[in-house]
Structure formats: C-alpha cells, structure tokens
Design a protein around this motif. Structure first.
Motif, short mmCIF file in Angstrom:
data_model
loop_
_atom_site.label_atom_id
_atom_site.label_comp_id
_atom_site.label_asym_id
_atom_site.label_seq_id
_atom_site.Cartn_x
_atom_site.Cartn_y
_atom_site.Cartn_z
N PHE A 1 0.43 -1.03 -0.33
CA PHE A 1 0.15 -0.44 0.04
C PHE A 1 0.83 1.13 -0.01
CE2 PHE A 1 -3.18 -2.88 2.16
CZ PHE A 1 -4.29 -2.61 0.75
N LEU A 2 2.12 1.45 0.65
CA LEU A 2 2.96 2.24 0.99
C LEU A 2 3.35 2.00 -1.00
CD1 LEU A 2 4.75 1.74 3.68
CD2 LEU A 2 2.84 3.52 3.37
N ASN A 3 4.00 1.87 -1.86
CA ASN A 3 3.94 2.50 -2.93
C ASN A 3 2.60 2.52 -3.51
OD1 ASN A 3 6.61 1.78 -3.11
ND2 ASN A 3 6.79 -0.60 -2.18
N GLY A 4 1.48 2.09 -2.93
CA GLY A 4 0.12 2.62 -3.85
C GLY A 4 0.39 3.74 -3.94
N ASP A 5 0.04 3.93 -2.74
CA ASP A 5 0.62 5.53 -2.37
C ASP A 5 0.38 6.77 -3.03
OD1 ASP A 5 -1.75 5.33 -0.73
OD2 ASP A 5 -0.46 5.38 0.96
N GLU A 6 2.04 5.75 -3.41
CA GLU A 6 3.09 7.17 -4.03
C GLU A 6 2.36 6.83 -5.89
OE1 GLU A 6 6.05 8.71 -3.11
OE2 GLU A 6 4.90 7.86 -1.81
N ILE A 7 2.02 6.32 -6.33
CA ILE A 7 1.09 6.14 -7.38
C ILE A 7 0.74 6.72 -7.70
CG2 ILE A 7 0.48 4.83 -9.08
CD1 ILE A 7 1.91 2.39 -9.16
N ILE A 8 -0.68 6.65 -6.10
CA ILE A 8 -2.01 7.53 -6.03
C ILE A 8 -1.21 9.61 -6.62
CG2 ILE A 8 -3.65 8.56 -4.72
CD1 ILE A 8 -4.45 5.65 -4.14
N LYS A 9 -0.53 9.83 -5.86
CA LYS A 9 0.12 10.60 -5.05
C LYS A 9 0.94 11.40 -6.28
CE LYS A 9 2.48 10.33 -1.64
NZ LYS A 9 3.36 10.75 -0.47
N PHE A 10 0.99 10.87 -7.54
CA PHE A 10 2.34 11.19 -8.39
C PHE A 10 1.09 10.68 -10.22
CE2 PHE A 10 2.48 8.86 -12.90
CZ PHE A 10 3.38 9.61 -13.22
N THR A 11 -0.32 10.18 -9.58
CA THR A 11 -1.79 10.98 -10.95
C THR A 11 -2.20 12.13 -10.23
OG1 THR A 11 -2.03 8.31 -10.45
CG2 THR A 11 -3.73 9.52 -11.32
N SER A 12 -2.29 12.45 -8.66
CA SER A 12 -2.79 13.76 -8.79
C SER A 12 -1.74 14.89 -9.60
CB SER A 12 -2.57 13.80 -6.99
OG SER A 12 -2.89 14.99 -6.36
N ARG A 13 -0.68 14.64 -9.23
CA ARG A 13 -0.17 15.77 -9.66
C ARG A 13 0.03 15.39 -11.46
NH1 ARG A 13 4.10 12.97 -6.35
NH2 ARG A 13 4.78 11.68 -7.88
N CYS A 14 -0.05 14.52 -11.89
CA CYS A 14 -0.63 14.71 -12.99
C CYS A 14 -1.55 15.43 -13.75
CB CYS A 14 -0.24 13.34 -13.53
SG CYS A 14 0.73 11.94 -14.16
N ILE A 15 -2.46 15.41 -12.60
CA ILE A 15 -3.90 15.63 -13.41
C ILE A 15 -3.01 17.40 -12.76
CG2 ILE A 15 -6.42 16.18 -12.87
CD1 ILE A 15 -5.86 13.11 -11.57
N LEU A 16 -3.84 17.69 -11.99
CA LEU A 16 -3.07 19.38 -11.45
C LEU A 16 -2.39 19.93 -12.72
CD1 LEU A 16 -2.46 18.96 -7.72
CD2 LEU A 16 -4.79 19.70 -8.49
N LYS A 17 -1.20 19.24 -12.31
CA LYS A 17 -0.15 20.15 -13.88
C LYS A 17 -1.53 20.33 -14.55
CE LYS A 17 3.47 19.41 -16.78
NZ LYS A 17 4.67 18.99 -17.16
N HIS A 18 -2.28 19.59 -15.51
CA HIS A 18 -2.22 20.18 -16.26
C HIS A 18 -3.73 19.71 -16.79
CE1 HIS A 18 0.80 17.94 -19.14
NE2 HIS A 18 0.44 16.64 -18.00
N LEU A 19 -4.53 20.20 -15.42
CA LEU A 19 -5.56 21.23 -15.22
C LEU A 19 -5.25 22.38 -14.56
CD1 LEU A 19 -8.83 20.25 -15.32
CD2 LEU A 19 -7.05 18.18 -14.95
N HIS A 20 -4.30 22.76 -14.04
CA HIS A 20 -4.15 23.93 -13.45
C HIS A 20 -2.64 25.20 -14.19
CE1 HIS A 20 -7.21 23.65 -10.42
NE2 HIS A 20 -6.79 22.69 -9.48
N ASP A 21 -1.68 24.02 -14.00
CA ASP A 21 -0.73 24.81 -14.58
C ASP A 21 -0.23 25.01 -16.04
OD1 ASP A 21 0.22 24.20 -11.79
OD2 ASP A 21 1.62 22.62 -12.22
N ASP A 22 -0.75 23.54 -16.79
CA ASP A 22 -0.28 24.20 -18.43
C ASP A 22 -1.82 24.87 -18.97
OD1 ASP A 22 1.97 22.92 -18.02
OD2 ASP A 22 1.74 21.23 -18.53
N THR A 23 -2.89 25.33 -17.80
CA THR A 23 -3.83 26.05 -18.67
C THR A 23 -3.98 27.50 -17.82
OG1 THR A 23 -6.23 26.63 -19.01
CG2 THR A 23 -5.46 25.35 -16.92
N GLU A 24 -4.38 28.51 -18.95
CA GLU A 24 -4.61 29.79 -18.22
C GLU A 24 -5.94 30.34 -16.96
OE1 GLU A 24 -4.28 32.41 -20.93
OE2 GLU A 24 -2.41 32.10 -21.08
#
Length: 325
Positions: free
Chosen positions: A173-196
């Motif tokens: 589960f600890l490694n699973g949590d890392e994938i969930i956090k990675f997924t979160s960063r991917c979504i945030l990047k392309h919904l917030h950081d890469d858009t105006e």
C-alpha cells in the motif's frame, strides 16, 4: 485556485479597500452584492462571505442564519464588520456561527491576516484527503452543483487507475500511495499549471478515483497530456522484471497465479452543455457509462461523451484507443 470572496454591502467603500489591501495577490477575487442578491451569492458557494453591518438595513443575525441554513454553504466562513461595540450584540452575531466579528474603523493589517487565515483553515478542513491534499466528495458535489445552477458549460473528467489492486497486492500500500500521489500531480499539472483557466477544479473521491472539472469543454488535449505523462512516469514505480514481462502475477484465493496488465489510467469525460442535465445525479449516471467504456479499453485511454439530449449511449463494445461519442 481563485478564492471568491463576496461582500454583502450596499456601498462600494469596503470592497475598494479590500481590493487595495490584496492588490498583490491575484487569486483573491472580491465581489460586492446587495442584500437582495444573497441567493445568487449562495449559488456560487464563495470561499468567504463578509457582511458590512453598517452598510445594510436588514437584521444581520437573520442573514447569517439564512447563509448557514443553505446546505452548500453550511461551512462557508462569515466575517461581520460593524461599528456596534456592545458585547450583547457581538455575542448574538457569534451565536449565528459567524467566525469573526471585527469592529470598525478597520485595522487593515488585522483584517488582511484574518481573511488569509480563515481561508487557509477552510482549505485545510475541506481537504479530506491527507494523501493528495485535494478536496473530497462534499466539495466535488458542491462544485458541480454550482456550475449547473449558474448554467455554465463545462467538462467533467472521471479518472481512475486500472489493475491498481493487483499493484497493491504485489508492491504494498505504501508504494500504491506513491502512484496515487503521482496521479494527482499529473492531473493538477494539466488542469492548473498548463492552462490559464483559473476556475478549473480537481478533487479526490478516494483511493484511485479522481474528478476534474474544466471550464474548457474542448478538453481533448488535457486528456491526451494526462495519459501521456502518466504512461511515461508510472514506469518508475515498477521493477525491471515486471516492466520486461509487461504484466503482474498475483495469486488468487486458491493460490493460483493470475496475470494482470501493468497499472494504466482511464478517463471518462462528460460534456455538460446548458440544459442537458438537471442535477448531479444525472451527470453521474452518464459518467458511469462513459467511464465503463474507457475501462474496458486495454491500456491507458480516455473517452469523451459529446451526446446531446435524447441520444442513446453506444453499445458497450471495445472501443479504439481513444474514442469520442
């Protein structure tokens, strides 16, 4: 994310002062509303409501109770600013679940830090996911309802991971949590950081399930970017042996090894046009259909539902790598 702060006041002086105090912090958006516009204010579910008691004629306690009785604003913080100094009145205001009572004339520095700290605390409380720091179901539902009530066009992305349980069974589960956090960063990047777009929203339902809302209904590029970044970055969470095989071997309850593909991402998108849906439950029903189509597609994929009113869902067949209905 923009913080919309509504000032209930018949005058413009307080709004002008707040705009000047926060002029270097563009994420704070101050809007003035008269007492007759309170219902419209509540539909927008503001980050904070400030009531200038000296600038309205109505009973402040009744107004605060009205705000608190609104389901979507039950936790929206309220600050009352008033020249009335008698203790009994202040206590009555606080009894109405008001967070702060500030005496006028206003100390600008005191008001500045009060607003900052109230919103920071609210953000902390609303982030029901300690893993990703993203808002959960209550705020997701409120955000969808707000946009429906305001008759906005928007796109909702329902995102989750495929074969994630198999990953947890092998890597823990600890490694699973890392994938969930990675997924979160991917979504945030392309919904917030890469858009105006300042009003895009990302929420974490729980586990490996996410919801994102984009004010841009032409969101195919966003989906493509999330999929590409996930596919590229998720490899570091697997060992070389599993990457070379291309699958995971997991013993079932009978201790027989079963093969599962490596973890991928699926995105089901619902385009919400004006008048297509009447409530969030209707959106959820369509989202379940579209998300299912995405998940039966091998590999990381996205499917965008562009149907209009009255059109049927396509039969559940294996779609192409990317498909729009």
């Amino acid at each position: 994310m923009a913080q919309e702060i509504y000032i209930i006041d018949n005058d413009n002086e307080l709004k002008g002062k707040l705009v000047d105090i926060f002029k270097k912090e563009k994420e704070y958006k101050f809007k003035k509303a008269k007492i007759t516009e309170v219902e419209s204010v509540l539909k927008n579910i503001p980050a904070l409501i400030i009531i200038n008691e000296d600038g309205i004629q109505e009973d402040t306690v009744k107004l605060c109770n009205q705000i608190r009785q609104n389901e979507d604003n039950s936790i929206t913080p309220i600050i009352v600013i008033s020249s009335r100094k008698e203790k009994e009145h202040r206590v009555e205001i606080l009894k109405a679940c008001v967070e702060h009572y500030i005496k006028s004339p206003i100390d600008e520095e005191y008001l500045y830090y009060t607003i900052k700290n109230v919103i920071r605390l609210l953000d902390t409380n609303r982030r029901v996911s300690p893993l990703t720091g993203l808002p959960g179901n209550v705020q997701i539902q409120a955000e969808m309802k707000k946009r429906l009530l305001n008759k906005e066009d928007f796109a909702i992305l329902y995102i989750d991971l495929d074969n994630f349980k198999a990953y947890n069974d092998i890597y823990g589960f600890l490694n699973g949590d890392e994938i969930i956090k990675f997924t979160s960063r991917c979504i945030l990047k392309h919904l917030h950081d890469d858009t105006e777009a300042e009003d895009n929203f990302v929420g974490h339902i729980g586990g490996d399930d996410f919801v994102a809302i984009s004010s841009n209904i032409d969101c195919e590029r966003i989906c493509q970017d999330i999929v590409l970044e996930f596919e590229s970055g998720v490899k570091k969470y697997f060992n070389e042996e599993d990457l070379e095989k291309g699958y995971l071997e997991v013993p079932n309850r009978k201790c027989i090894l079963e093969q599962f593909p490596l973890t991928t991402i699926s995105i089901g998108v619902v385009i919400v046009d004006k008048g297509r849906f009447h409530n969030v439950l209707e959106i959820g029903e369509v989202a379940a259909q579209v998300k299912h189509l995405a998940k039966v597609t091998p590999g990381s994929t996205y499917i965008i539902d562009r149907r209009k009113n009255g059109e049927d869902i396509p039969k559940c067949e294996i779609p192409k790598r990317k498909r729009t209905n």
